[in-house]
Design a protein around this motif. Structure first.
Motif, short mmCIF file in Angstrom:
data_model
loop_
_atom_site.label_atom_id
_atom_site.label_comp_id
_atom_site.label_asym_id
_atom_site.label_seq_id
_atom_site.Cartn_x
_atom_site.Cartn_y
_atom_site.Cartn_z
N THR B 193 0.83 -1.20 0.00
CA THR B 193 0.00 0.00 0.00
C THR B 193 0.87 1.25 0.00
O THR B 193 0.58 2.23 -0.70
N LEU B 194 1.94 1.22 0.79
CA LEU B 194 2.85 2.36 0.84
C LEU B 194 3.44 2.63 -0.54
O LEU B 194 3.48 3.77 -1.01
N LEU B 195 3.88 1.58 -1.19
CA LEU B 195 4.45 1.70 -2.53
C LEU B 195 3.44 2.32 -3.50
O LEU B 195 3.75 3.25 -4.23
N CYS B 196 2.22 1.78 -3.47
CA CYS B 196 1.19 2.29 -4.38
C CYS B 196 0.82 3.73 -4.07
O CYS B 196 0.48 4.51 -4.96
N LEU B 197 0.90 4.09 -2.79
CA LEU B 197 0.62 5.47 -2.38
C LEU B 197 1.64 6.40 -3.03
O LEU B 197 1.30 7.45 -3.57
N LEU B 198 2.93 5.99 -2.98
CA LEU B 198 3.99 6.82 -3.54
C LEU B 198 3.90 6.91 -5.06
O LEU B 198 4.16 7.94 -5.65
N VAL B 199 3.50 5.80 -5.67
CA VAL B 199 3.45 5.76 -7.14
C VAL B 199 2.19 6.43 -7.70
O VAL B 199 2.25 7.19 -8.66
N PHE B 200 1.04 6.15 -7.08
CA PHE B 200 -0.22 6.60 -7.65
C PHE B 200 -0.82 7.84 -7.00
O PHE B 200 -1.76 8.44 -7.52
N GLY B 201 -0.30 8.21 -5.83
CA GLY B 201 -0.87 9.37 -5.15
C GLY B 201 -2.04 9.00 -4.27
O GLY B 201 -2.67 7.96 -4.45
N GLY B 203 -5.02 9.82 -4.03
CA GLY B 203 -6.39 9.71 -4.50
C GLY B 203 -6.67 8.42 -5.27
O GLY B 203 -7.81 8.04 -5.47
N ASN B 204 -5.62 7.73 -5.70
CA ASN B 204 -5.82 6.60 -6.62
C ASN B 204 -5.14 5.31 -6.24
O ASN B 204 -5.00 4.44 -7.08
N PHE B 205 -4.68 5.22 -4.99
CA PHE B 205 -3.80 4.09 -4.71
C PHE B 205 -4.49 2.84 -4.16
O PHE B 205 -3.87 1.78 -4.07
N LEU B 206 -5.77 2.95 -3.79
CA LEU B 206 -6.41 1.79 -3.17
C LEU B 206 -6.55 0.58 -4.10
O LEU B 206 -6.21 -0.54 -3.73
N ILE B 207 -7.08 0.81 -5.29
CA ILE B 207 -7.28 -0.32 -6.20
C ILE B 207 -5.95 -0.99 -6.57
O ILE B 207 -5.83 -2.22 -6.50
N PRO B 208 -4.93 -0.22 -6.97
CA PRO B 208 -3.64 -0.87 -7.23
C PRO B 208 -3.12 -1.65 -6.01
O PRO B 208 -2.54 -2.73 -6.16
N SER B 209 -3.33 -1.09 -4.81
CA SER B 209 -2.87 -1.78 -3.60
C SER B 209 -3.52 -3.13 -3.46
O SER B 209 -2.87 -4.13 -3.17
N MET B 210 -4.84 -3.17 -3.66
CA MET B 210 -5.57 -4.44 -3.51
C MET B 210 -5.07 -5.47 -4.51
O MET B 210 -4.91 -6.65 -4.19
N ILE B 211 -4.83 -5.00 -5.75
CA ILE B 211 -4.35 -5.92 -6.79
C ILE B 211 -2.98 -6.44 -6.42
O ILE B 211 -2.71 -7.66 -6.47
N LEU B 212 -2.09 -5.54 -6.02
CA LEU B 212 -0.73 -5.92 -5.66
C LEU B 212 -0.71 -6.89 -4.49
O LEU B 212 -0.01 -7.91 -4.50
N ILE B 213 -1.52 -6.61 -3.47
CA ILE B 213 -1.59 -7.47 -2.28
C ILE B 213 -2.03 -8.87 -2.67
O ILE B 213 -1.42 -9.88 -2.28
N THR B 214 -3.12 -8.95 -3.46
CA THR B 214 -3.64 -10.27 -3.86
C THR B 214 -2.60 -11.02 -4.67
O THR B 214 -2.40 -12.23 -4.48
#
Lengths: 105, 229
Positions: B193-201, B203-214
């Motif tokens: 989630t931290l990574l996706c926050l840094l990459v996507f900002g 406002g947009n990091f939740l969906i990428p986080s879920m995908i990456l986690i899974t």
């Protein structure tokens, strides 16, 4: 405001879907695929980690107050929870710590 | 007979009462602070009845999240309920007309009480489970309404009260950490989630986080998660 009701409806329906799904799909634990069972065991831990980052996403570290309220309050929660295992105590203490610090700083 | 069952369900629900009323109140205050009224707050506690999601929901509402983000966030936050459901299939088999509400109202706390054997000792287990579930939700709704009302009349500044949600999740995280033997899932969730926050900002990091986690957890199963089988 219209959008708020739409989003609430989405949350309600998605939650109901997730709660009713096993009763519609599976007859018992034995007929559930192993992969699904595995996800059930590992997802909760990962999701909570995700939620912690989500909550702290707007913390400002590079300028005043340098995340001090968040760090201090989070530390309070962690220490109290680890020591007492009393969620209400740690949640209330952490929240009060945060409120106090942003008021003082 | 019926009154005794209700009485015992009430007693059994008391440990949940304090937590649900306090957290429900926190939710109500949070909603009020963000400009949402009692009706919407109560509606959420009646129709959604899921603490973590409701707290996150306030942020979703306030930030004008998309329908897609909202649905996916709801699904992943509540995914664990699928497993509660699976393990209750046997218990709820004979509940008849009470079954839909029993399924709807299965929260973490209700689930843990229903798993400790209290219901099976009753003459009418289904009634016991039903009333227990009902009492638990009523505490949640009462707390919500109280908080929503309180929010507008509090004389002192409630600035910073939104941290209660952060505190809630940090407390859960800590509790999970101290009671689990494998910290990989928790760390995976945190850093993905931290990574996706840094990459996507933010406002947009939740969906990428879920995908990456899974993705990572699926790979982990093949590489080393054998201890879960």
């Amino acid at each position: 405001m219209n959008n708020a009701y739409v989003l609430v409806l989405c949350m309600a329906l998605a939650t109901m879907l997730v709660r009713f799904l096993p009763f519609l799909l599976f007859h018992d634990e034995k007929s559930t695929p192993a992969y699904i069972m595995y996800l059930g065991k590992v997802l909760p831990g990962a999701v909570i980690g995700m939620l912690v980052v989500y909550c702290l996403r707007d913390t400002v570290i590079t300028a005043f107050p340098w995340g001090i309220p968040e760090i201090a309050a989070s530390a309070a929660v962690i220490i109290l929870q680890a020591k007492t295992h009393r969620s209400l105590l740690s949640i209330l203490s952490g929240t009060l710590t945060y409120m106090l610090l942003i008021h003082l700083l | 007979m019926q009154n005794n069952t209700i009485r015992r369900a009430l007693i059994r629900s008391l440990p949940v009462m304090a937590g649900y009323i306090v957290l429900g109140t926190g939710f109500g205050i949070l909603m009020q602070k963000n400009g949402y009224g009692i009706v919407l707050s109560a509606a959420m506690s009646i129709l959604i009845y899921a603490g973590s999601l409701q707290y996150v929901g306030v942020s979703l509402l306030a930030s004008g999240a998309s329908v897609l983000t909202t649905i996916l966030t709801s699904l992943i936050i509540n995914a664990r309920h699928i497993f509660y459901g699976i393990s209750m299939i046997g218990q709820y088999k004979n509940a008849g007309r009470k079954k839909p509400y029993l399924i709807f109202s299965l929260t973490d706390e209700t689930y843990s009480i229903l798993c400790d054997g209290s219901a099976e000792q009753e003459e009418d287990p289904d009634a016991f489970r039903f009333y227990l579930s009902l009492f638990n939700q009523s505490y949640w709704v009462i707390g919500t309404v109280f908080g929503a009302l309180l929010g507008s009349v509090i004389p002192f500044s409630t600035a910073g009260i939104e941290f209660s949600m952060t505190a809630l999740f940090i407390a859960s995280f800590t509790e999970q950490w101290t009671t689990s033997s494998d910290h990989f899932p928790a760390l995976c969730g945190l850093f993905s989630t931290l990574l996706c926050l840094l990459v996507f900002g933010s406002g947009n990091f939740l969906i990428p986080s879920m995908i990456l986690i899974t993705l990572i957890l699926t790979l982990y199963r093949k590489k080393g998660g054998k201890n879960y089988e």
